[in-house]
Design an enzyme around this catalytic site. Structure first.
Site, short mmCIF file in Angstrom:
data_model
loop_
_atom_site.label_atom_id
_atom_site.label_comp_id
_atom_site.label_asym_id
_atom_site.label_seq_id
_atom_site.Cartn_x
_atom_site.Cartn_y
_atom_site.Cartn_z
N ASP A 1 -3.23 -8.41 -7.38
CA ASP A 1 -2.90 -8.77 -6.01
C ASP A 1 -3.60 -10.07 -5.63
O ASP A 1 -4.47 -10.10 -4.76
CB ASP A 1 -3.32 -7.62 -5.09
N GLU B 1 -13.68 -8.48 -8.10
CA GLU B 1 -13.61 -9.28 -6.87
C GLU B 1 -14.60 -10.43 -7.04
O GLU B 1 -15.79 -10.19 -7.27
CB GLU B 1 -13.95 -8.41 -5.64
N SER C 1 -6.63 -1.59 -0.94
CA SER C 1 -6.12 -0.90 -2.13
C SER C 1 -7.20 -0.16 -2.92
O SER C 1 -6.92 0.94 -3.42
CB SER C 1 -5.36 -1.88 -3.02
N HIS D 1 -7.87 -8.13 -8.17
CA HIS D 1 -8.23 -8.88 -6.95
C HIS D 1 -8.42 -7.85 -5.84
O HIS D 1 -7.50 -7.59 -5.05
CB HIS D 1 -7.13 -9.86 -6.55
N HIS E 1 0.82 -1.21 0.00
CA HIS E 1 0.00 0.00 0.00
C HIS E 1 0.85 1.26 0.00
O HIS E 1 0.43 2.30 -0.53
CB HIS E 1 -0.98 -0.02 1.18
N GLY F 1 -10.61 -11.40 -12.11
CA GLY F 1 -9.82 -10.20 -12.41
C GLY F 1 -8.96 -10.38 -13.65
O GLY F 1 -8.68 -9.41 -14.36
N1 SAM Z 1 -5.93 -5.98 -3.06
C1 SAM Z 1 -6.56 -6.03 -1.76
C2 SAM Z 1 -5.92 -4.99 -0.86
O1 SAM Z 1 -4.70 -4.78 -0.93
O2 SAM Z 1 -6.65 -4.35 -0.10
C3 SAM Z 1 -6.48 -7.39 -1.15
C4 SAM Z 1 -6.94 -8.50 -2.07
S1 SAM Z 1 -6.83 -10.11 -1.39
C5 SAM Z 1 -5.13 -10.38 -1.25
C6 SAM Z 1 -7.24 -11.11 -2.78
C7 SAM Z 1 -8.73 -11.11 -3.16
O3 SAM Z 1 -8.86 -11.72 -4.44
C8 SAM Z 1 -9.63 -11.89 -2.24
O4 SAM Z 1 -10.64 -11.04 -1.74
C9 SAM Z 1 -10.24 -13.00 -3.14
O5 SAM Z 1 -11.62 -13.25 -2.85
C10 SAM Z 1 -10.11 -12.40 -4.49
N2 SAM Z 1 -10.01 -13.32 -5.65
C11 SAM Z 1 -9.42 -14.54 -5.69
N3 SAM Z 1 -9.39 -15.00 -6.97
C12 SAM Z 1 -9.93 -14.02 -7.74
C13 SAM Z 1 -10.10 -13.85 -9.15
N4 SAM Z 1 -9.73 -14.79 -10.02
N5 SAM Z 1 -10.65 -12.70 -9.59
C14 SAM Z 1 -11.03 -11.73 -8.73
N6 SAM Z 1 -10.88 -11.82 -7.38
C15 SAM Z 1 -10.33 -12.95 -6.90
#
Ligand code: SAM
Length: 260
Positions: free
Chosen positions: A162, A117, A99, A42, A19, A142
Site C-alpha cells: 500500500d 514502515e 490495515s 507500507h 480496508h 517494505g
Molecule cells: N497501509 C496503511 C493503512 O491502510 O492503514 C496506510 C499506509 S500509507 C498509504 C503509506 C505508508 O508507507 C506511509 O506511512 C509511509 O511513511 C510509508 N512508506 C513510504 N515508503 C516506504 C517504504 N519504501 N517502505 C516502507 N514504508 C514506506
C-alpha cells in the site's frame, strides 16, 4: 525524505475500499483451520484519531467511513465493521484502525505478522499501536522486507502493498516487484492498492499488471475528489491469487460506490 502522513487521509473513501476488501479477504482465509502469515510493505501508524486536527482539516474521513456508517453500507457482521467496533471499544469512538490493526484483529494465535514502515514517527506510533498484539515491526523498506521474508512461514498468507506513491518510480517498479514476489511465493495472496488519478499516471502500471497476471482480481471504484481539483478520483485493488469469495465482495462494493 518521506512527507506523506496517512493521518490526513485515514478513513477516506480509498481506505473504505481497501480496508473492506482486506477485512473480507482475511475473514475468508481465517475460516480454514490452518495458520497464515500477514505481511505488509507500507504499514502506516496502525491507529488513527478521526477527531484529530489532521483528519478534521481534510474532512476525508467524514466523506468516507463516517458517511459509510451513517448510510449503512455494510451489514453489522461485516468483518470491517466488526474490527472498527473492536477498535472503538478499546480506543474510543473516533478511533480508526489502519490495515495493520485490521490484520491484527483478524489473525489468530499461531498466525504470523511482519510489518514494514520507513517513516520514523509512523514507525514509532505503529510499534506502540501494535503492542497489544503480536506483530513484528521493521523500519526498513517494505520492498526489501517482502523480498527477504517471502516465502514466509507459515506459507499460506497475504501480503498487502500500500505505497503512498510519493515516489513516482513506484508506478514503474511495482509490476516487477510483484512479479518477483509471486515467483518466490506462488501461493501468496498479493494485494496492491493504487490511486486512480485524473492524470492517468497509474494506467501503464495497471496495464502491465493485468498482462502479467490475467487471473488476478482487478477492482476499481470511482468517487468524487476530496476537494475541487484534487487529483485522486478513485481507488484500485489488484489481487493476485484472490481468496474464494473476494470477487463477490468486490462486486458488492462496486454497486455501493456507483451510487456516490
Ligand atoms: N497501509 C496503511 C493503512 O491502510 O492503514 C496506510 C499506509 S500509507 C498509504 C503509506 C505508508 O508507507 C506511509 O506511512 C509511509 O511513511 C510509508 N512508506 C513510504 N515508503 C516506504 C517504504 N519504501 N517502505 C516502507 N514504508 C514506506
Amino acid at each position: 525524505m518521506l512527507s506523506y502522513q496517512h493521518l490526513y487521509h485515514a478513513g477516506n473513501l480509498a481506505d473504505v475500499h481497501k480496508h473492506a476488501l482486506l477485512s473480507a479477504a482475511l475473514d475468508y482465509m481465517t475460516r480454514k483451520d490452518k495458520p497464515l502469515s500477514y505481511l505488509e510493505t507500507h504499514a502506516g501508524r496502525g491507529l488513527y484519531d478521526l477527531a484529530g486536527p489532521e483528519a478534521l482539516k481534510t474532512g476525508e474521513a467524514a466523506a468516507g467511513i463516517t458517511r459509510a456508517l451513517a448510510e449503512q453500507w455494510f451489514a453489522p457482521d461485516h468483518p470491517y465493521l466488526r474490527h472498527l467496533a473492536e477498535v472503538r471499544d478499546r480506543f474510543g469512538p473516533a478511533a480508526y484502525p489502519g490495515s495493520p490493526l485490521i490484520a491484527a484483529l483478524a489473525l489468530r494465535p499461531g498466525d504470523a505478522m511482519q510489518l514494514a514502515e520507513l517513516h520514523p514517527a509512523e514507525h514509532a506510533a505503529l510499534t506502540e499501536a501494535i503492542e497489544p498484539w503480536t506483530g513484528n515491526v521493521h523500519r526498513v523498506s517494505g520492498f526489501d522486507m517482502a523480498f527477504s521474508r517471502t516465502p514466509p512461514e507459515p506459507k499460506r498468507g497475504l501480503l498487502l502493498c500500500d505505497p503512498s506513491f510519493e515516489v513516482k518510480e513506484d508506478y514503474r517498479a511495482i509490476p516487477e516487484f510483484l512479479g518477483k514476489v509471486a515467483r518466490k511465493w506462488n501461493v501468496g495472496v498479493l494485494m496492491l492498492w493504487y490511486p486512480i488519478l485524473s492524470s492517468g499516471l497509474q494506467l501503464d502500471m495497471v496495464i502491465r499488471l493485468r498482462q502479467a497476471f490475467p487471473d488476478a482480481l482487478s477492482h476499481e471504484v470511482r468517487f468524487p475528489p476530496a476537494r475541487p481539483g484534487h487529483g485522486m478520483v478513485g481507488s484500485g485493488m489488484f489481487v493476485i491469487n484472490p481468496p474464494w469469495g473476494l470477487a463477490d465482495e468486490a462486486a458488492r462494493l462496486s454497486k455501493r460506490f456507483a451510487r456516490l
